[in-house]
Write a protein that holds these residues in place. Structure first.
Motif, mmCIF file in Angstrom:
data_model
loop_
_atom_site.group_PDB
_atom_site.id
_atom_site.type_symbol
_atom_site.label_atom_id
_atom_site.label_comp_id
_atom_site.label_asym_id
_atom_site.label_seq_id
_atom_site.Cartn_x
_atom_site.Cartn_y
_atom_site.Cartn_z
ATOM 1 N N UNK A 1 4.048 -4.149 2.913
ATOM 2 C CA UNK A 1 3.258 -3.159 2.193
ATOM 3 C C UNK A 1 3.086 -3.502 0.722
ATOM 4 N N UNK A 2 1.989 -3.043 0.173
ATOM 5 C CA UNK A 2 1.846 -3.063 -1.283
ATOM 6 C C UNK A 2 2.534 -1.813 -1.810
ATOM 7 N N UNK A 3 2.799 -1.794 -3.100
ATOM 8 C CA UNK A 3 3.493 -0.644 -3.667
ATOM 9 C C UNK A 3 2.701 0.639 -3.488
ATOM 10 N N UNK A 4 1.415 0.530 -3.726
ATOM 11 C CA UNK A 4 0.603 1.738 -3.637
ATOM 12 C C UNK A 4 0.563 2.284 -2.212
ATOM 13 N N UNK A 5 0.289 1.400 -1.269
ATOM 14 C CA UNK A 5 0.175 1.861 0.106
ATOM 15 C C UNK A 5 1.494 2.428 0.613
ATOM 16 N N UNK A 6 2.597 1.883 0.109
ATOM 17 C CA UNK A 6 3.910 2.320 0.578
ATOM 18 C C UNK A 6 4.192 3.776 0.220
#
Ligand code: ADP
Ligand code: MG
Length: 626
Positions: free
Chosen positions: A298-303
């Motif tokens: 995951x990317x930070x935002x999506x997480x």
């Protein structure tokens, strides 16, 4: 329930809370709700993801608005479409007993006119992503001039995503005298500064301590060369058969790439990042929740949209730029009373980042070693043994037993166990048995080498053969398939040279150079007995102890070499041709660093110990989870 009542919530909300099955308020709810209900104040609330922030601002907002009015009274800004929809749904279920309540979600990627129509019907609360919100305000589709409450949810993430300007623009259309509630997992400088910019004497609440992670999380790092990052990830996954983890990458591209590679290698993995459609994200999230996916990249935002407890490991495949982001990542594990491990895979140049994280979170990292192939095999076998032990017998198997028993009747119990386990063992063993150690020893900095554990070699080519230390180092790295720091102290003399490798690569050097040619001339490489100095071997000159090459350095190596000879020519087809028939494609071969010697005719020939053997193979070490 009475605990919610004690916070001052009204019956309609209490009813919904009962419906949802919430029993006790979370800490942030307990702290924020009474303040927000009783006062018209600005508020900064810091709490990790998953701590119930939505209800912490949602309950008070719902209780304070006037549902009899159609005017928009509350605005909630949130960084992503995913979160925007999640919040909207939560707000709707919190307010399900409030007649006339209309909560509308505003986000990009969906029909703007549909959204405008919903707003027109009268939305007391709007939940929006900044981009679309700004757009609709400028088109006069939304009027927020009468709002009384504004929430900046996941403020740190909104700023990370570059929404500062949009937020400023949006808020310039809102009244001065509203209350602003800022919710964030972390408090980097940027958040502090928007708090200053948009808020008036905010009260501050913090759940857990500021900038420190959960008590239940231990922090570990693994030091490897950057090129071994993926291999380290794989081994860590293999060494933890029950892993249930979020793997963080910095970019959407890397996220996608790592997930694809894991899937290709047989892991139950998935990716979640901003380039996926809502539908795709919903699907992977569902698979993750139901544990069909064990590793969510995951990317930070999506997480931020991942609301799953029981995550065993957070893996920082790459470190984030901000220490706060690390805190946020590691807070994904060690929740709900569980223990969690936050792992960082680092290369040498990143070790100092670890130090600054340690300072911030006031916890020490433990340096760990990537497990060896044999440790992994053992872990997997024990895992299998335990699985078998815990498996409930399915009575429907009875019907098949006579046939099975008959086919296995000649074996003893011991033999059967051996055979059964060999199925699993061989799979991992074949993959890992020759796997090299990818750990980089801490403290082995580039310019400082402790010569213990290091071997110096003599090589009978030098300046006469058009080498300087740089080109020779390049050649050695390439033919040995080693990293840029693994071959060092390269000294090129007139007709011979010296170089060092770590002890562990000694056999590799011996075997690769057991039979190696440069421009048709046999190259002799041998261990220099002089340690670091180098003069000693010099007297031997060219040719040296030529017997060294006849004795094959590494067992089956000679045979391998012969096979190679059959495939490709000896010297004129050269090194390059052979490499491509090997399927090798390291960076340097693409750059054609060695092609320079003239019209594609290579100077070198010899078998290259391909990295594709133990490490990069596509088929070995697969793991299934059916
Ligand atoms: P955050 O915004 O802090 O990440 P959420 O508000 O999304 O957290 O809440 C996480 C989950 O916990 C949601 O599914 C929510 O419904 C649930 N939840 C919130 N408050 C409570 C509570 N008091 N008791 C039980 N579950 C709760
Ligand atoms: Mg939230």
């Amino acid at each position: 329930m009475s605990a919610f009542k004690a916070l001052g919530l009204n019956d309609e909300l209490l009813q919904a809370i009962t419906d949802m099955g919430f029993e006790t308020p979370s800490e942030v709810q307990e702290q924020a709700i009474p303040i927000l209900l009783e006062e018209d104040t600005d508020l900064v609330a810091l709490a990790q993801t998953g701590t119930g922030k939505t209800a912490a601002f949602g309950f008070p907002m719902l209780q304070k608005i006037d549902v009899a009015s159609r005017t928009t009274q509350g605005l909630i800004l949130s960084p992503t479409r995913e979160l925007c929809m999640q919040i909207t749904n939560e707000m709707k279920s919190y307010g399900k007993h409030m007649k006339g309540l209309n909560v509308v979600a505003i986000y990009g990627g969906a029909s703007i006119s549909d959204q405008a129509r919903q707003i027109k019907k009268g939305a007391q609360i709007i939940v929006a992503t900044p981009g679309r919100m700004k757009d609709m305000i400028s088109r006069r589709m939304i009027d927020i001039s009468k709002i009384e409450y504004c929430v900046l949810d996941e403020a740190d993430e909104m700023l990370n995503m570059g929404f500062h300007e949009d937020i400023t623009e949006i808020l310039s259309h809102s009244p001065q005298e509203k209350s602003t509630w800022l919710f964030s997992a972390t408090m980097p400088r940027e958040v502090a500064s928007i708090a200053k910019e948009f808020m008036y004497q905010p009260q501050e609440i913090t759940v857990g301590s500021k900038n420190t992670g959960s008590e239940n999380v231990t922090h570990e790092y693994y030091l490897v060369n950057a090129r071994d990052r993926y291999q380290a990830l794989k081994r860590l996954a293999d060494a933890n058969p029950e892993i249930f983890s979020v793997v963080f990458c910095r970019t959407k591209r890397d996220t996608q790439k790592v997930a694809e590679q894991l899937i290709q290698d047989g892991y139950s993995a998935g990716a979640i990042h901003g380039d996926l459609s809502q539908n795709q994200r919903d699907i992977v999230m569902k698979q993750f929740r139901s544990r069909q996916i064990q590793m969510m990249v995951a990317t930070d935002v999506a997480a931020r949209g991942i609301d799953v407890d029981n995550i065993t490991h957070v893996i920082n495949y790459q470190l984030p730029d901000e220490v706060e982001t690390y805190t946020h990542r590691s807070g994904r594990t060690g929740r709900a009373g569980n223990q969690g491990i936050s792992i960082v895979i680092v290369s040498k140049s990143e070790v100092r980042k670890i130090r600054s994280i340690e300072k911030k979170i006031q916890k020490k990292f433990e340096v760990k070693e990537v497990p060896s192939g044999m440790e992994i095999c053992e872990k997997q076998l024990m895992h299998l043994a335990n699985n078998i032990k815990d498996t409930e017998i399915n009575d429907d198997i009875e019907a098949y037993l006579p046939a099975i028993n008959e086919s296995l009747e000649d074996f003893s119990k011991e033999e059967l166990i051996k055979k059964f386990f060999s199925v699993e063992f061989t799979r991992f063993y074949n993959y890992y048995n020759k796997a090299k150690d990818i750990n980089v020893k801490p403290g082995h900095e580039k310019d400082y080498r402790d010569d213990t554990g290091s071997t110096r070699f003599f090589l009978n080519v030098g300046e006469k053969d058009d080498f300087n230390w740089m080109s020779l180092k390049d050649l050695l790295k390439e033919v040995l398939n080693l990293g840029k720091d693994d071959v060092y102290k390269v000294d090129v003399k007139d007709s011979f040279s010296f170089f060092n490798v770590d002890e562990k690569h000694k056999d590799l050097v011996t075997s690769v150079f057991a039979d190696f040619e440069i421009e048709g001339r046999k190259v002799n490489v041998e261990e220099s007995s002089g340690g670091g100095g180098g003069r000693k071997g010099g007297g031997r000159g060219r040719g040296g102890r030529s017997g060294g090459r006849g004795r094959s350095g590494g067992g089956g190596y000679k045979g391998g070499r012969r096979r190679d000879d059959d495939r490709g020519g000896r010297s004129s087809g050269g090194y390059k041709g052979k490499r491509s028939s090997d399927g090798g494609s390291s960076d340097s071969s693409k750059r054609g660093r060695f092609g320079g010697s003239s019209e594609g005719k290579s100077r070198f020939s010899g078998k290259r110990r391909g990295k594709s053997k133990p490490e990069g193979g596509g088929t070995g070490g697969r793991r299934r989870r059916d």
